[in-house]
Scaffold this motif. Structure first.
Motif, PDB file in Angstrom:
ATOM      1  N   ARG A  84      57.727 -12.609  35.830  1.00  0.00           N
ATOM      2  CA  ARG A  84      59.092 -12.136  36.076  1.00  0.00           C
ATOM      3  C   ARG A  84      60.114 -13.261  36.069  1.00  0.00           C
ATOM      4  O   ARG A  84      61.300 -13.015  35.938  1.00  0.00           O
ATOM      5  CB  ARG A  84      59.140 -11.376  37.397  1.00  0.00           C
ATOM      6  N   ASP A  85      59.643 -14.493  36.214  1.00  0.00           N
ATOM      7  CA  ASP A  85      60.560 -15.639  36.221  1.00  0.00           C
ATOM      8  C   ASP A  85      60.770 -16.240  34.832  1.00  0.00           C
ATOM      9  O   ASP A  85      61.661 -17.071  34.648  1.00  0.00           O
ATOM     10  CB  ASP A  85      60.039 -16.736  37.157  1.00  0.00           C
ATOM     11  N   THR A  86      59.952 -15.831  33.869  1.00  0.00           N
ATOM     12  CA  THR A  86      60.036 -16.467  32.553  1.00  0.00           C
ATOM     13  C   THR A  86      61.327 -16.127  31.821  1.00  0.00           C
ATOM     14  O   THR A  86      61.903 -16.974  31.141  1.00  0.00           O
ATOM     15  CB  THR A  86      58.822 -16.111  31.668  1.00  0.00           C
ATOM     16  N   GLY A  87      61.821 -14.910  31.961  1.00  0.00           N
ATOM     17  CA  GLY A  87      63.063 -14.539  31.290  1.00  0.00           C
ATOM     18  C   GLY A  87      64.229 -15.406  31.733  1.00  0.00           C
ATOM     19  O   GLY A  87      65.018 -15.873  30.913  1.00  0.00           O
ATOM     20  N   ALA A  88      64.342 -15.631  33.046  1.00  0.00           N
ATOM     21  CA  ALA A  88      65.421 -16.480  33.563  1.00  0.00           C
ATOM     22  C   ALA A  88      65.288 -17.902  33.038  1.00  0.00           C
ATOM     23  O   ALA A  88      66.291 -18.547  32.701  1.00  0.00           O
ATOM     24  CB  ALA A  88      65.406 -16.468  35.086  1.00  0.00           C
ATOM     25  N   LEU A  89      64.060 -18.392  32.944  1.00  0.00           N
ATOM     26  CA  LEU A  89      63.835 -19.722  32.371  1.00  0.00           C
ATOM     27  C   LEU A  89      64.294 -19.767  30.920  1.00  0.00           C
ATOM     28  O   LEU A  89      65.021 -20.671  30.513  1.00  0.00           O
ATOM     29  CB  LEU A  89      62.353 -20.094  32.462  1.00  0.00           C
ATOM     30  N   TYR A  90      63.894 -18.785  30.125  1.00  0.00           N
ATOM     31  CA  TYR A  90      64.248 -18.775  28.705  1.00  0.00           C
ATOM     32  C   TYR A  90      65.758 -18.712  28.506  1.00  0.00           C
ATOM     33  O   TYR A  90      66.293 -19.290  27.559  1.00  0.00           O
ATOM     34  CB  TYR A  90      63.585 -17.606  27.983  1.00  0.00           C
ATOM     35  N   ARG A  91      66.467 -17.998  29.380  1.00  0.00           N
ATOM     36  CA  ARG A  91      67.928 -17.884  29.238  1.00  0.00           C
ATOM     37  C   ARG A  91      68.634 -19.207  29.520  1.00  0.00           C
ATOM     38  O   ARG A  91      69.811 -19.362  29.206  1.00  0.00           O
ATOM     39  CB  ARG A  91      68.462 -16.765  30.136  1.00  0.00           C
ATOM     40  N   ARG A  92      67.928 -20.174  30.086  1.00  0.00           N
ATOM     41  CA  ARG A  92      68.501 -21.506  30.315  1.00  0.00           C
ATOM     42  C   ARG A  92      68.076 -22.495  29.224  1.00  0.00           C
ATOM     43  O   ARG A  92      68.436 -23.672  29.296  1.00  0.00           O
ATOM     44  CB  ARG A  92      68.049 -22.040  31.688  1.00  0.00           C
ATOM     45  N   CYS A  93      67.314 -22.025  28.238  1.00  0.00           N
ATOM     46  CA  CYS A  93      66.812 -22.903  27.175  1.00  0.00           C
ATOM     47  C   CYS A  93      67.603 -22.693  25.890  1.00  0.00           C
ATOM     48  O   CYS A  93      68.111 -21.604  25.624  1.00  0.00           O
ATOM     49  CB  CYS A  93      65.328 -22.636  26.930  1.00  0.00           C
ATOM     50  N   ASP A  94      67.679 -23.754  25.096  1.00  0.00           N
ATOM     51  CA  ASP A  94      68.453 -23.732  23.853  1.00  0.00           C
ATOM     52  C   ASP A  94      67.579 -23.636  22.610  1.00  0.00           C
ATOM     53  O   ASP A  94      68.040 -23.214  21.554  1.00  0.00           O
ATOM     54  CB  ASP A  94      69.301 -25.005  23.758  1.00  0.00           C
ATOM     55  N   VAL A  95      66.333 -24.051  22.728  1.00  0.00           N
ATOM     56  CA  VAL A  95      65.375 -24.025  21.624  1.00  0.00           C
ATOM     57  C   VAL A  95      64.022 -23.659  22.219  1.00  0.00           C
ATOM     58  O   VAL A  95      63.662 -24.154  23.288  1.00  0.00           O
ATOM     59  CB  VAL A  95      65.268 -25.406  20.928  1.00  0.00           C
ATOM     60  N   GLY A  96      63.286 -22.816  21.526  1.00  0.00           N
ATOM     61  CA  GLY A  96      61.936 -22.462  21.958  1.00  0.00           C
ATOM     62  C   GLY A  96      60.925 -22.855  20.902  1.00  0.00           C
ATOM     63  O   GLY A  96      61.172 -22.660  19.711  1.00  0.00           O
ATOM     64  N   VAL A  97      59.820 -23.413  21.333  1.00  0.00           N
ATOM     65  CA  VAL A  97      58.751 -23.797  20.410  1.00  0.00           C
ATOM     66  C   VAL A  97      57.591 -22.828  20.631  1.00  0.00           C
ATOM     67  O   VAL A  97      57.038 -22.759  21.737  1.00  0.00           O
ATOM     68  CB  VAL A  97      58.298 -25.247  20.646  1.00  0.00           C
ATOM     69  N   ALA A  98      57.248 -22.068  19.603  1.00  0.00           N
ATOM     70  CA  ALA A  98      56.184 -21.068  19.690  1.00  0.00           C
ATOM     71  C   ALA A  98      55.200 -21.321  18.554  1.00  0.00           C
ATOM     72  O   ALA A  98      55.332 -20.775  17.469  1.00  0.00           O
ATOM     73  CB  ALA A  98      56.772 -19.661  19.603  1.00  0.00           C
ATOM     74  N   LEU A  99      54.241 -22.171  18.818  1.00  0.00           N
ATOM     75  CA  LEU A  99      53.278 -22.559  17.788  1.00  0.00           C
ATOM     76  C   LEU A  99      51.976 -21.803  17.967  1.00  0.00           C
ATOM     77  O   LEU A  99      51.455 -21.700  19.074  1.00  0.00           O
ATOM     78  CB  LEU A  99      52.994 -24.064  17.881  1.00  0.00           C
ATOM     79  N   THR A 100      51.482 -21.295  16.885  1.00  0.00           N
ATOM     80  CA  THR A 100      50.144 -20.720  16.880  1.00  0.00           C
ATOM     81  C   THR A 100      49.618 -20.745  15.453  1.00  0.00           C
ATOM     82  O   THR A 100      50.388 -20.667  14.495  1.00  0.00           O
ATOM     83  CB  THR A 100      50.112 -19.293  17.450  1.00  0.00           C
ATOM     84  N   VAL A 101      48.318 -20.878  15.338  1.00  0.00           N
ATOM     85  CA  VAL A 101      47.696 -20.838  14.013  1.00  0.00           C
ATOM     86  C   VAL A 101      46.704 -19.690  13.922  1.00  0.00           C
ATOM     87  O   VAL A 101      45.937 -19.610  12.975  1.00  0.00           O
ATOM     88  CB  VAL A 101      46.997 -22.182  13.682  1.00  0.00           C
TER      89      VAL A 101
END
Length: 196
Positions: A84-101
């Protein structure tokens, strides 16, 4: 079946503008030792990013496997955080790194995008259905230099961050914001099986 996000947690309401004074915040899901999330490559690219931008970039990680001794200098690690806290964290971020192979790109890019965060991801064809290069994300080759280059491009260009963040929000709103709609086809299949 196409996934969706929980709009009560992952939304762009009240998010920090992507064009602002002060350091650019980059979020990375850090799971050292878990091949799928490519931490070993990400950590090297983040080192290059920090070397270039210094205090003008803030790198934040979260993830159950990451420990302070796994992380390089200048990276703030939050550990395992409540869903439930991740959304608030993401709203304070400017770039997201989502790596998967792996064949499933995970829910992370959708959650970041729903919060208006432009995503950097590898050119994994498994993500083609959601990650559109230069429209809602930046896709890069699976090399440290290519990843670092994509990150540097977003950190250095606030207009690009704004454009991709807007594209990210629109992508989620148009087709990935309603779990009932996403699961409707699965429900119909299960009902058919129950009758058969």
């Amino acid at each position: 079946f196409m996934p969706a996000v929980d709009g009560s947690v992952f939304h762009a309401g009240g998010r920090r503008p992507l064009h602002h004074a002060g350091p650019v915040t980059v979020f990375v899901y850090a799971r050292p030792g878990h091949w799928r999330n490519c931490w070993e490559m990400a950590s090297l690219a983040l080192g290059q990013l920090k070397d270039r931008y210094g205090d003008d970039v803030r790198i934040v990680t979260a993830g159950s496997w990451a420990r302070p001794d796994d992380l390089g200098c200048g990276i703030e690690h939050l550990g395992l955080i409540d869903y439930r806290d991740t959304g608030a964290l993401y709203r304070r971020c400017d770039v997201g790194v989502a790596l998967t192979v792996s064949a499933h790109p995970s829910y992370l890019p959708l959650e970041l995008m729903s919060c208006g965060v432009p995503v950097v991801a590898f050119d994994n064809p498994a993500g083609d259905w959601i990650l559109h290069h230069d429209q809602n994300s930046l896709r890069c080759r699976r090399t440290v230099d290519s990843l670092a280059g994509a990150l540097e491009r977003l950190v250095g260009d606030p207009e690009l961050r704004e454009r991709l963040g807007k594209g990210a929000r629109e992508t989620i709103a148009e087709g990935f914001s309603d779990w009932d709609r996403a699961l409707a086809g699965v429900y119909d299949i299960l009902c058919d099986l129950a009758v058969a």
